[in-house]
Design an enzyme around this catalytic site. Structure first.
Site, PDB file in Angstrom:
ATOM      1  CB  CYS A  71      37.228  16.124  70.699  1.00 33.86           C
ATOM      2  SG  CYS A  71      36.001  14.838  70.439  1.00 33.86           S
ATOM      3  NE  ARG A  97      43.289  16.592  70.864  1.00 36.10           N
ATOM      4  CZ  ARG A  97      44.102  15.950  71.676  1.00 36.10           C
ATOM      5  NH1 ARG A  97      45.392  16.030  71.505  1.00 36.10           N
ATOM      6  NH2 ARG A  97      43.633  15.235  72.667  1.00 36.10           N
ATOM      7  CD1 TRP A 141      37.775  10.794  64.842  1.00 33.06           C
ATOM      8  CD2 TRP A 141      37.207   9.767  66.749  1.00 33.06           C
ATOM      9  NE1 TRP A 141      37.880   9.435  64.648  1.00 33.06           N
ATOM     10  CE2 TRP A 141      37.539   8.772  65.802  1.00 33.06           C
ATOM     11  CE3 TRP A 141      36.814   9.357  68.019  1.00 33.06           C
ATOM     12  CZ2 TRP A 141      37.496   7.421  66.073  1.00 33.06           C
ATOM     13  CZ3 TRP A 141      36.772   8.001  68.294  1.00 33.06           C
ATOM     14  CH2 TRP A 141      37.117   7.047  67.326  1.00 33.06           C
ATOM     15  CG  ASN A 195      39.361  15.011  74.158  1.00 34.53           C
ATOM     16  OD1 ASN A 195      38.880  14.073  73.518  1.00 34.53           O
ATOM     17  ND2 ASN A 195      40.634  15.088  74.458  1.00 34.53           N
ATOM     18  N   GLY A 196      36.749  13.307  75.459  1.00 30.60           N
ATOM     19  CA  GLY A 196      36.780  12.131  76.331  1.00 30.60           C
ATOM     20  C   GLY A 196      35.502  11.335  76.170  1.00 30.60           C
ATOM     21  CE  LYS A 207      50.950   3.959  58.475  1.00 29.79           C
ATOM     22  NZ  LYS A 207      51.436   4.145  59.785  1.00 29.79           N
ATOM     23  CD  GLU A 236      46.433   5.095  59.421  1.00 32.83           C
ATOM     24  OE1 GLU A 236      47.537   4.597  59.136  1.00 32.83           O
ATOM     25  OE2 GLU A 236      46.244   5.721  60.473  1.00 32.83           O
ATOM     26  CG  HIS A 277      49.100 -22.911  57.226  1.00 34.49           C
ATOM     27  ND1 HIS A 277      49.088 -24.291  57.241  1.00 34.49           N
ATOM     28  CD2 HIS A 277      50.400 -22.547  57.334  1.00 34.49           C
ATOM     29  CE1 HIS A 277      50.325 -24.740  57.395  1.00 34.49           C
ATOM     30  NE2 HIS A 277      51.142 -23.700  57.441  1.00 34.49           N
ATOM     31  CE  LYS A 309      49.936  11.767  64.285  1.00 36.96           C
ATOM     32  NZ  LYS A 309      50.457  10.673  63.453  1.00 36.96           N
TER      33      LYS A 309
END
Ligand code: M6R
Length: 608
Positions: free
Chosen positions: A2, A27, A74, A99-100, A486, A489, A505, A603
């Site tokens: 965040c 973020r 986020w 944030n955390g 990439k 995503e 295999h 990010k």
């Protein structure tokens, strides 16, 4: 993950906060919110989705106040929703943004519920507001109540707080999540990233773990965990160069792809001389210590981990040093055995990734020779916590999908391999070749952009598929892994990378007429083996999209062969990355995903 920002000013701060959130949207971007403190009244606005929605609401409501805090989220605890969006309040007087991750949230939730608090959201963050409120009820000042509240928290946090009874003040706390204080003119700020206050402040105090801050429009006070005042060094960061724009490109990712020649040149500049690397480019004493390196332990996540995997061969060849590579999130849980003279290397674009940071903290307690950080953000925690470091100098990377961060990390890793090799005084000729290749890389990357016209021809053939396979051998397997990461995503199409020899295999079972198979076929000692592996794909009806040298004897009936520039041995992996980035980007554009901010991602991953 965040982003948080707080401002106390002589002017109205609503616009400052929203602009700050926009710059930190990388973020997290599932909801956004703010609270403004106007005299003793709080004006709170929250919206789901992008910051632009909050901006629309601001335009409609036109709230005005000279202090406030804001957040872009986020989701960790609880789905993205209005109820879970920050700020969270206790009693309509204490408001917080966080944030955390608070690890002991279950226990705190129970305790606070028993104390009579009605917990409105599913977040761990709301609990912080109630803790502060409860401490205030017990007679503490707001700062004391915040300090006391953090004593009850296990986990990581950067927190900004408003108390409606303390008009014009922002309180803040930091533990294992980034937070800095910025000094402006008749205004001061707290933020997760200096970018958030670009243009408003160039003078920063980087808070340390366990620090608290109280800011008003004309004062900044910083306190240690005992509540005593502490002084932190003032750091000047030229935020004007951090101002970001798309410069006419459609997306940041596109801009960042095409910036790579310059970014790689910046990563090398001032660090090499004719045929060799300069001494001590990782910091004072590094060259002297590097001659003791017997082993290297790399830790990183995602793209940065792929950089380590790609570079391993350079360390083995140039430094004759065995390497261990771990996912940062796994490293400390396997109780690693540390042998003497092992160098610990962290790779991170942001320098704030929680898993990598936790690995670094673990390594500090072990008997490593020293800790090296390779990162792009000079003010980051990792850079500050390491013995030696090198900055990749790529410029801000805003697109969630890493592009220029990866290729500049590879350049920095090559410099590290050369530095260790030079300190050990071995393999001078190979080193000279590596440096020459490195210096030639920007021009080759530019040449590789020419592949776009060929990639354009295959985009529509891939964009409607459900799965893709990426194949390579040797270091090109790591490049294939980066290409597949990439691709998935930003396109949301499942893509998986395999060493081509591993196909038979198991994964060969996935190959049929509907499977695009992207392969990297540089003219190297493994190319003939790769050609046989590709035959296995052809005979199962798979469609091959091969990036390679015209000289390699690959005949493609179904699919396309795309000819790469003539690269050197050492720079080819960097150059082969480019078409994979362009392919992912163009397919995502054709599908129409939000490719600068792909779903579910952020990010800077500052939670474990
Ligand atoms: O900032 P970091 O390099 O430590 O970030 C590590 C990963 O989160 C990051 O590379 C991620 O995998 C990228 N989104 C990939 O494009």
């Amino acid at each position: 993950m965040c982003g948080i920002i707080g401002a106390a000013s002589s002017r109205s701060v609503g616009k400052i906060l929203v602009n700050g959130l926009k710059k930190m949207e990388y973020r997290g971007y599932d909801s956004a919110g703010l609270v403004l403190n106007n005299e003793s009244e709080a004006i709170q606005l929250k919206t789901l989705g992008k910051v632009a929605n909050l901006e629309d609401l601001m335009i409609e409501k036109k709230p005005r106040a000279q202090s406030g805090i804001a957040h872009t989220r986020w989701a960790t605890h609880g789905e993205p929703s209005q109820k879970n969006a920050h700020p969270h309040t206790s009693n309509g007087t204490i408001y917080i943004v966080h944030n955390g991750i608070i690890e002991n949230h279950d226990e705190l939730r129970e305790r606070l519920s028993n104390d009579g608090y009605k917990i409105e959201s599913e977040t761990d963050s709301e609990l912080i507001a109630h803790l502060i409120h409860s401490n205030k009820e017990n007679g503490k000042s707001t700062l004391e109540a915040l300090i006391e509240a953090t004593k009850a928290l296990d986990g990581a946090y950067s927190i900004a707080v408003i108390d409606t009874e303390q008009n014009g003040k922002i309180f803040a706390a930091k533990q294992k999540s980034p937070l800095l204080v910025g000094r402006g003119i008749e205004e001061n700020f707290v933020a997760s990233d200096p970018l958030a206050i670009a243009g408003l402040s160039e003078s920063f105090y980087l808070l340390e773990d366990g620090d608290f801050a109280v800011i008003t429009q004309d004062e900044i006070k910083i306190f240690g965990s005992d509540g005593e005042g502490v002084s932190r060094e003032e750091t000047i960061i030229d935020t004007r160069v951090k101002e970001v724009s798309k410069d006419g490109y459609k997306h940041f990712m596109e801009k960042e792809i095409y910036e790579q020649p310059k970014a790689i040149a910046n990563a090398i500049e001032g660090r090499t001389t004719e045929g060799d690397v300069l001494d001590n480019i990782f910091g004072l004493g590094s060259s002297e210590s590097f001659n003791r390196v017997k082993r290297i332990q790399f830790v990183a996540c995602g793209t940065s981990l792929h950089a380590a995997k790609t570079a391993r061969k350079w360390f083995e060849e140039l430094c004759e040093t065995p390497c261990y590579i771990d996912f940062a999130s796994e490293y400390r849980y396997r109780n690693p055995l540390v042998e003497d003279d092992t160098l610990f290397v962290c790779i991170s674009q942001s320098g704030e990734t929680a898993d990598t940071m936790a690995a670094l903290n673990y390594a500090k307690e072990e008997k490593y020779l020293g800790i090296v950080t390779i990162c792009n953000v000079p003010t980051s925690t990792m850079a500050r916590e390491s013995d030696w470091k090198i900055f990749t100098n790529a410029g801000p990377e805003i697109g969630v999908a890493s592009t220029k961060a990866f290729t500049t990390q590879l350049a920095a890793l090559m410099l590290l391999a050369c530095s260790i090799s030079k300190s050990k005084d071995i393999n001078g000729e190979k080193r000279a070749e590596a440096i020459e290749d490195l210096v030639n890389t920007p021009a080759l990357v530019k040449e590789a952009f020419g592949l776009k016209k060929h990639i354009d021809d295959i985009v529509e053939k891939i964009a409607d598929k459900k799965n893709a396979l990426y194949l390579g051998r040797g270091v090109y397997f790591s490049i294939a892994q980066e290409g597949a990461l990439k691709f998935k995503e930003i396109t949301y199409i499942h893509a998986e990378a395999y060493p081509a020899g591993e196909l038979k295999h198991g994964p060969l079972a996935l190959v049929d007429e509907t499977t695009p198979v992207v392969a990297l076929a540089p003219e190297d000692e493994l190319v003939e083996k790769l050609v046989s592996n590709l035959e296995e794909v052809k005979s199962r009806g798979g469609t091959l999209y091969v990036f390679g040298n015209a000289t390699s004897k690959i005949k493609i009936e179904k699919g396309k062969f795309m000819n790469m520039p003539d690269c050197g041995y050492y720079n080819a992996p960097i150059v082969y990355t480019i078409p994979l980035q362009i392919l992912a980007y163009e397919v995502a554009c054709s599908i129409g995903t939000d490719l600068d901010q792909p779903r579910n991602l952020a990010k800077s991953v500052t939670v474990e």
